[in-house]
Design an enzyme around this catalytic site. Sequence first.
Site, mmCIF file in Angstrom:
data_model
loop_
_atom_site.group_PDB
_atom_site.id
_atom_site.type_symbol
_atom_site.label_atom_id
_atom_site.label_comp_id
_atom_site.label_asym_id
_atom_site.label_seq_id
_atom_site.Cartn_x
_atom_site.Cartn_y
_atom_site.Cartn_z
ATOM 1 N N ASP A 30 0.792 -9.106 8.172
ATOM 2 C CA ASP A 30 -0.408 -8.503 8.626
ATOM 3 C C ASP A 30 -1.879 -9.131 7.589
ATOM 4 O O ASP A 30 -3.101 -8.350 6.885
ATOM 5 C CB ASP A 30 -0.755 -6.588 8.037
ATOM 6 C CG ASP A 30 0.371 -6.455 8.777
ATOM 7 O OD1 ASP A 30 -0.077 -6.336 9.965
ATOM 8 O OD2 ASP A 30 0.767 -5.060 8.601
ATOM 9 N N LYS A 33 -5.654 -7.794 8.185
ATOM 10 C CA LYS A 33 -5.915 -6.641 7.746
ATOM 11 C C LYS A 33 -7.578 -6.765 6.370
ATOM 12 O O LYS A 33 -8.210 -5.608 6.442
ATOM 13 C CB LYS A 33 -5.236 -5.706 7.322
ATOM 14 C CG LYS A 33 -4.302 -5.625 8.820
ATOM 15 C CD LYS A 33 -3.543 -4.007 8.336
ATOM 16 C CE LYS A 33 -2.505 -3.601 10.084
ATOM 17 N NZ LYS A 33 -1.392 -2.718 9.446
#
Length: 172
Positions: A30, A33
Amino acid sequence: MAAYSRLIAVQLGLPEAECDLICDAAPMHDIGKVGIADAVLLKPGPLNDEERAIMQRHPQIGADILAGSESPLLQAGAVIAISHHERYDGGGYPHGLAGEAIPLYGRIIAVADVFDALTNARPYKPAWPLERAIDFLQAQKGTHFDPACVDALLANMDAVLAIQRRFQHDQA
């Protein structure tokens, strides 16, 4: 999540060095992000269509951040970042890949990430009971998830429970 990823890789019979690489690269899934506005990323309620489209950019952002390195770790992280939201049935993003067209690392991380998210509390939801999370993974085999990766995680529940205990203890 990384420990579940390693467990799946081990159960799939991958070489030890590759299992370690997956475990080390999994937390980068991730990283994209960082390119998502806090108003979207931290929104307490459901995302609207525009916000969802913004959020769905994070795999490509992550892959772009990690791209071009000669480091095997960063190369694995880039593959994981771009592919962890693909779905086994082709309904995922960002490229709508299906089945074995999805890199194995992404298929592994997809199962590990969702299982971890379901079984741990988040600001927007309580932790699910283990049986409910298992039922969800079983129901999503062949649609959301690679059946072999689901089976690999669930094949050694003693190890899954040990991982849960280890990280619950570390968070205490």
